[in-house]
Design a protein around this motif. Structure first.
Motif, mmCIF file in Angstrom:
data_model
loop_
_atom_site.group_PDB
_atom_site.id
_atom_site.type_symbol
_atom_site.label_atom_id
_atom_site.label_comp_id
_atom_site.label_asym_id
_atom_site.label_seq_id
_atom_site.Cartn_x
_atom_site.Cartn_y
_atom_site.Cartn_z
ATOM 1 N N TYR A 24 55.662 31.458 36.953
ATOM 2 C CA TYR A 24 56.595 31.361 38.073
ATOM 3 C C TYR A 24 55.900 31.641 39.406
ATOM 4 O O TYR A 24 55.970 30.847 40.342
ATOM 5 N N PHE A 25 55.220 32.786 39.488
ATOM 6 C CA PHE A 25 54.582 33.151 40.754
ATOM 7 C C PHE A 25 53.344 32.313 41.040
ATOM 8 O O PHE A 25 53.022 32.037 42.196
ATOM 9 N N SER A 26 52.648 31.874 40.018
ATOM 10 C CA SER A 26 51.519 30.962 40.227
ATOM 11 C C SER A 26 52.003 29.671 40.872
ATOM 12 O O SER A 26 51.367 29.147 41.798
ATOM 13 N N ASP A 27 53.120 29.143 40.392
ATOM 14 C CA ASP A 27 53.692 27.916 40.958
ATOM 15 C C ASP A 27 54.158 28.122 42.389
ATOM 16 O O ASP A 27 53.887 27.301 43.261
ATOM 17 N N ILE A 28 54.868 29.213 42.644
ATOM 18 C CA ILE A 28 55.395 29.475 43.990
ATOM 19 C C ILE A 28 54.265 29.644 45.003
ATOM 20 O O ILE A 28 54.309 29.080 46.091
ATOM 21 N N TRP A 29 53.267 30.440 44.644
ATOM 22 C CA TRP A 29 52.190 30.750 45.587
ATOM 23 C C TRP A 29 51.000 29.802 45.478
ATOM 24 O O TRP A 29 50.031 29.951 46.217
ATOM 25 N N GLN A 30 51.077 28.845 44.555
ATOM 26 C CA GLN A 30 49.995 27.872 44.369
ATOM 27 C C GLN A 30 48.635 28.550 44.213
ATOM 28 O O GLN A 30 47.651 28.199 44.871
ATOM 29 N N VAL A 31 48.600 29.530 43.312
ATOM 30 C CA VAL A 31 47.375 30.280 43.037
ATOM 31 C C VAL A 31 47.348 30.613 41.547
ATOM 32 O O VAL A 31 48.391 30.784 40.930
ATOM 33 N N ASP A 32 46.158 30.683 40.982
ATOM 34 C CA ASP A 32 46.025 31.028 39.572
ATOM 35 C C ASP A 32 46.110 32.537 39.414
ATOM 36 O O ASP A 32 45.263 33.272 39.927
ATOM 37 N N LEU A 33 47.155 32.995 38.736
ATOM 38 C CA LEU A 33 47.314 34.421 38.455
ATOM 39 C C LEU A 33 46.992 34.663 36.992
ATOM 40 O O LEU A 33 47.410 33.896 36.129
ATOM 41 N N ALA A 34 46.259 35.729 36.731
ATOM 42 C CA ALA A 34 45.879 36.066 35.360
ATOM 43 C C ALA A 34 45.790 37.578 35.221
ATOM 44 O O ALA A 34 45.754 38.309 36.210
ATOM 45 N N GLU A 35 45.740 38.030 33.970
ATOM 46 C CA GLU A 35 45.526 39.455 33.713
ATOM 47 C C GLU A 35 44.063 39.749 34.031
ATOM 48 O O GLU A 35 43.152 39.133 33.492
ATOM 49 N N ARG A 36 43.850 40.688 34.965
ATOM 50 C CA ARG A 36 42.489 41.029 35.384
ATOM 51 C C ARG A 36 42.409 42.522 35.699
ATOM 52 O O ARG A 36 43.407 43.163 35.983
ATOM 53 N N LYS A 37 41.203 43.018 35.696
ATOM 54 C CA LYS A 37 40.965 44.405 36.097
ATOM 55 C C LYS A 37 40.656 44.443 37.590
ATOM 56 O O LYS A 37 39.947 43.589 38.103
ATOM 57 N N VAL A 38 41.230 45.454 38.255
ATOM 58 C CA VAL A 38 41.046 45.646 39.688
ATOM 59 C C VAL A 38 40.624 47.085 39.902
ATOM 60 O O VAL A 38 41.209 48.002 39.325
ATOM 61 N N GLU A 39 39.621 47.290 40.741
ATOM 62 C CA GLU A 39 39.202 48.646 41.065
ATOM 63 C C GLU A 39 40.209 49.231 42.053
ATOM 64 O O GLU A 39 40.417 48.695 43.137
ATOM 65 N N VAL A 40 40.834 50.329 41.653
ATOM 66 C CA VAL A 40 41.882 50.949 42.454
ATOM 67 C C VAL A 40 41.309 52.136 43.213
ATOM 68 O O VAL A 40 40.726 53.037 42.618
ATOM 69 N N ALA A 41 41.483 52.122 44.533
ATOM 70 C CA ALA A 41 41.039 53.213 45.407
ATOM 71 C C ALA A 41 39.556 53.532 45.208
ATOM 72 O O ALA A 41 39.153 54.685 45.271
ATOM 73 N N GLY A 42 38.754 52.501 44.928
ATOM 74 C CA GLY A 42 37.314 52.696 44.765
ATOM 75 C C GLY A 42 36.937 53.487 43.529
ATOM 76 O O GLY A 42 35.836 54.007 43.435
ATOM 77 N N GLN A 43 37.863 53.590 42.589
ATOM 78 C CA GLN A 43 37.588 54.362 41.381
ATOM 79 C C GLN A 43 37.624 53.464 40.161
ATOM 80 O O GLN A 43 37.208 52.318 40.230
ATOM 81 N N ALA A 44 38.093 53.976 39.073
ATOM 82 C CA ALA A 44 38.088 53.261 37.791
ATOM 83 C C ALA A 44 38.881 51.956 37.870
ATOM 84 O O ALA A 44 39.891 51.877 38.557
ATOM 85 N N PRO A 45 38.431 50.930 37.126
ATOM 86 C CA PRO A 45 39.188 49.680 37.085
ATOM 87 C C PRO A 45 40.514 49.857 36.343
ATOM 88 O O PRO A 45 40.610 50.643 35.413
ATOM 89 N N TRP A 46 41.525 49.139 36.805
ATOM 90 C CA TRP A 46 42.850 49.203 36.230
ATOM 91 C C TRP A 46 43.296 47.787 35.921
ATOM 92 O O TRP A 46 43.104 46.890 36.737
ATOM 93 N N LYS A 47 43.916 47.574 34.768
ATOM 94 C CA LYS A 47 44.344 46.240 34.368
ATOM 95 C C LYS A 47 45.743 45.951 34.914
ATOM 96 O O LYS A 47 46.654 46.751 34.747
ATOM 97 N N PHE A 48 45.878 44.790 35.573
ATOM 98 C CA PHE A 48 47.158 44.325 36.091
ATOM 99 C C PHE A 48 47.480 42.975 35.471
ATOM 100 O O PHE A 48 46.581 42.222 35.108
ATOM 101 N N ASP A 49 48.762 42.648 35.414
ATOM 102 C CA ASP A 49 49.220 41.416 34.771
ATOM 103 C C ASP A 49 49.044 40.175 35.631
ATOM 104 O O ASP A 49 48.796 39.091 35.119
ATOM 105 N N LEU A 50 49.218 40.311 36.934
ATOM 106 C CA LEU A 50 49.218 39.169 37.845
ATOM 107 C C LEU A 50 48.205 39.387 38.952
ATOM 108 O O LEU A 50 48.499 40.046 39.949
ATOM 109 N N VAL A 51 47.010 38.832 38.789
ATOM 110 C CA VAL A 51 45.946 39.038 39.776
ATOM 111 C C VAL A 51 45.328 37.687 40.103
ATOM 112 O O VAL A 51 44.962 36.919 39.212
#
Length: 74
Positions: A24-51
């Motif tokens: 749904y959000f990939s279509d609306i924003w015309q961007v590929d969203l996937a489950e990915r790890k993101v470094e939060v606050a310069g610390q440990a990576p955290w897994k998010f559903d829509l990145v």
């Protein structure tokens, strides 16, 4: 340990919700969203559903139980 079918059902529903939200959000924003790890606050990576690939869009899908007041943190 006994097998909990309700837990399996909740996991399945959440997986379906995640996939729906991703499409749904990939279509609306015309961007590929996937489950990915993101470094939060310069610390440990955290897994998010829509990145997005460039990490500009970061989101998480939460399934809430059928209760009068949501269980999400305010």
């Amino acid at each position: 340990m006994a097998h909990d079918r309700r837990s399996d059902s909740r996991c399945l529903r959440l997986a379906v919700l995640r996939n729906y939200a991703r499409r749904y959000f990939s279509d609306i924003w015309q961007v590929d969203l996937a489950e990915r790890k993101v470094e939060v606050a310069g610390q440990a990576p955290w897994k998010f559903d829509l990145v997005s690939a460039d990490r500009e869009i970061v989101g998480d899908v939460k399934g809430l139980k059928n209760i009068a007041v949501t269980a999400a943190k305010w």
